[in-house]
Design a protein around this motif. Sequence first.
Motif, mmCIF file in Angstrom:
data_model
loop_
_atom_site.group_PDB
_atom_site.id
_atom_site.type_symbol
_atom_site.label_atom_id
_atom_site.label_comp_id
_atom_site.label_asym_id
_atom_site.label_seq_id
_atom_site.Cartn_x
_atom_site.Cartn_y
_atom_site.Cartn_z
ATOM 1 N N TYR A 280 1.301 -1.411 0.272
ATOM 2 C CA TYR A 280 -0.362 0.261 0.479
ATOM 3 C C TYR A 280 0.758 1.456 -0.050
ATOM 4 N N GLU A 281 1.604 1.260 0.478
ATOM 5 C CA GLU A 281 3.165 2.613 0.834
ATOM 6 C C GLU A 281 3.538 2.396 -0.709
ATOM 7 N N ARG A 282 3.976 1.628 -1.536
ATOM 8 C CA ARG A 282 4.148 1.916 -2.955
ATOM 9 C C ARG A 282 3.115 2.167 -3.689
ATOM 10 N N LYS A 283 1.975 1.416 -3.558
ATOM 11 C CA LYS A 283 1.245 2.248 -4.140
ATOM 12 C C LYS A 283 0.579 3.600 -4.198
ATOM 13 N N ARG A 284 0.680 3.698 -2.849
ATOM 14 C CA ARG A 284 0.561 5.208 -2.321
ATOM 15 C C ARG A 284 1.406 6.662 -2.880
ATOM 16 N N THR A 285 3.021 6.385 -2.799
ATOM 17 C CA THR A 285 3.800 6.906 -3.589
ATOM 18 C C THR A 285 3.659 6.681 -5.197
ATOM 19 N N ASN A 286 2.972 5.786 -5.674
ATOM 20 C CA ASN A 286 3.582 5.956 -7.577
ATOM 21 C C ASN A 286 2.642 7.089 -7.507
ATOM 22 N N GLN A 287 1.036 6.874 -6.905
ATOM 23 C CA GLN A 287 0.228 7.980 -7.719
ATOM 24 C C GLN A 287 -0.089 8.829 -6.701
ATOM 25 N N LEU A 288 1.346 9.200 -5.906
ATOM 26 C CA LEU A 288 1.435 11.200 -5.647
ATOM 27 C C LEU A 288 2.159 11.126 -6.579
ATOM 28 N N GLN A 290 1.877 9.806 -10.021
ATOM 29 C CA GLN A 290 1.306 9.782 -11.260
ATOM 30 C C GLN A 290 1.215 11.885 -11.232
ATOM 31 N N LYS A 291 -0.156 12.087 -9.803
ATOM 32 C CA LYS A 291 -0.461 13.574 -9.834
ATOM 33 C C LYS A 291 0.222 14.807 -9.479
ATOM 34 N N SER A 292 1.773 14.210 -9.928
ATOM 35 C CA SER A 292 2.819 15.659 -9.573
ATOM 36 C C SER A 292 3.148 15.695 -11.802
ATOM 37 N N GLY A 293 2.813 14.860 -11.955
ATOM 38 C CA GLY A 293 3.127 14.969 -13.539
ATOM 39 C C GLY A 293 4.542 14.671 -14.029
ATOM 40 N N GLY A 294 4.927 15.616 -15.036
ATOM 41 C CA GLY A 294 5.984 16.047 -15.615
ATOM 42 C C GLY A 294 6.889 14.385 -16.158
ATOM 43 N N ASN A 295 8.570 14.863 -16.302
ATOM 44 C CA ASN A 295 9.259 14.127 -16.710
ATOM 45 C C ASN A 295 9.867 13.168 -15.420
ATOM 46 N N HIS A 296 9.491 14.452 -14.439
ATOM 47 C CA HIS A 296 9.849 13.433 -13.002
ATOM 48 C C HIS A 296 8.617 12.402 -12.378
ATOM 49 N N ALA A 297 8.272 12.491 -12.558
ATOM 50 C CA ALA A 297 7.067 12.090 -12.808
ATOM 51 C C ALA A 297 7.352 10.626 -13.218
ATOM 52 N N GLY A 298 7.612 10.701 -14.846
ATOM 53 C CA GLY A 298 8.455 9.560 -15.860
ATOM 54 C C GLY A 298 9.668 8.705 -15.048
ATOM 55 N N ASN A 299 10.465 9.555 -14.885
ATOM 56 C CA ASN A 299 11.288 9.234 -14.653
ATOM 57 C C ASN A 299 11.679 8.054 -13.167
ATOM 58 N N ASP A 302 9.983 4.924 -13.490
ATOM 59 C CA ASP A 302 10.693 3.984 -14.246
ATOM 60 C C ASP A 302 11.377 3.373 -13.253
ATOM 61 N N ALA A 303 11.897 3.662 -12.101
ATOM 62 C CA ALA A 303 12.343 2.901 -10.932
ATOM 63 C C ALA A 303 11.562 1.835 -11.011
ATOM 64 N N GLY A 304 10.165 1.608 -10.788
ATOM 65 C CA GLY A 304 9.129 0.580 -10.413
ATOM 66 C C GLY A 304 8.782 0.348 -11.920
ATOM 67 N N GLU A 305 9.100 -0.061 -13.155
ATOM 68 C CA GLU A 305 9.038 -0.791 -14.392
ATOM 69 C C GLU A 305 10.203 -2.242 -13.975
ATOM 70 N N SER A 306 9.321 -3.885 -14.902
ATOM 71 C CA SER A 306 9.834 -4.506 -14.744
ATOM 72 C C SER A 306 11.202 -4.703 -15.654
#
Length: 364
Positions: A280-288, A290-299, A302-306
């Motif tokens: 749940y903490e990881r899900k919450r971090t990803n949701q936050l 995604q809400k912030s947007g921009g390249n920073h969110a995209g980068n 990537d850290a959580g990608e398979s």
Amino acid sequence: MAGEWIKMRTSLVTSPKVNGIARILERSADVGRMFSINRDMTLSQIVTRNVTRNVTVSLLLTVWAAANEHTSDGVFQNADLSDIDDIVGVPGFGAAMASVGWVIHDTDNDCVILPNFNEYNTSGNLRSATAKTNAQRQKEFRDRKKQQESNVTNNVTNDVTGNRREEKRREDLKDKPPLSGGLDEIPPEGLAEDKSDEIAERHQAPPGAGEPSGKFPMWEGWNPSPDFQRRAALWNRILTGPVPGFAEHELASFTDYWASEGKVFTQTQWEQKFADSVLYERKRTNQLEQKSGGNHAGNNNDAGESAALRQVREARAEWEQQQGLDAVGNHGGNLFEPLGDQERNDARSNLDGSDRFHDGHPSG
């Protein structure tokens, strides 16, 4: 007390043998004179056959009761059929019983036998030896009452304890965070994921150490099992990353939160709660992010990608670089960065110069 009752068949009055004795009695003049006053009549002239049968049953009970009380085997010693007449007070009754086989006169042994007496009756002496005293019957009654009260108490206790167990189960489910929902449902423990091999070694249980037994409260130094990540997968809680499947700050946040709650659970229950907390903490971090947007969110995403997805992305980036097709935004520049002075002057001179109508139109 023991000789005051004997067994009797409820259908005795309709027995053919009773009817045979009644027929003999109603034809006897001696019996008729006994039941009438100053009249020389038979019973058949005075009463009906049904009345005679009921009288016969009463006389039979008198004989059997005497045998039950005064003999041990239904044998009257030093007696003959006239003794049966004397017991009931009716002449010829012993001979009538003998005619249907209910009495045998043994002349050789000078006794009267009631056949199969012990099969249907128990002698008074035997009943007296086995009979319960009044004190014994009262004690048995009190024991039965105590047993009944104990059963009632046990039923009430089982209902109460069963309800308590159900309430505790519901409380445990309430404390356990759900596996789906928005940010408002996420408990305030844990931050983001850290995939450090150093943490995996730090949280390994010492050799030979077993899991705590029973339920216990959370404490600051608690650690999940060495195979926590594998066990979480069996519970359908997939924790990505290297062993042990969690970050140090995730474990610290979890233990700090639950240590202050004072709840008690088993080792397995604590590990299930910890796995839910990490997810749940990881899900919450990803949701936050995604809400912030921009390249920073995209980068950060990537850290959580398979590993497979990262390999595909890296291969595509390498191909684009070889083809001179760097993706816009990936080179680190900004499409909207300000122009330099030289670039700005060149643009102005091109717009204001005389050659802007160089295409042949008149300049007037």
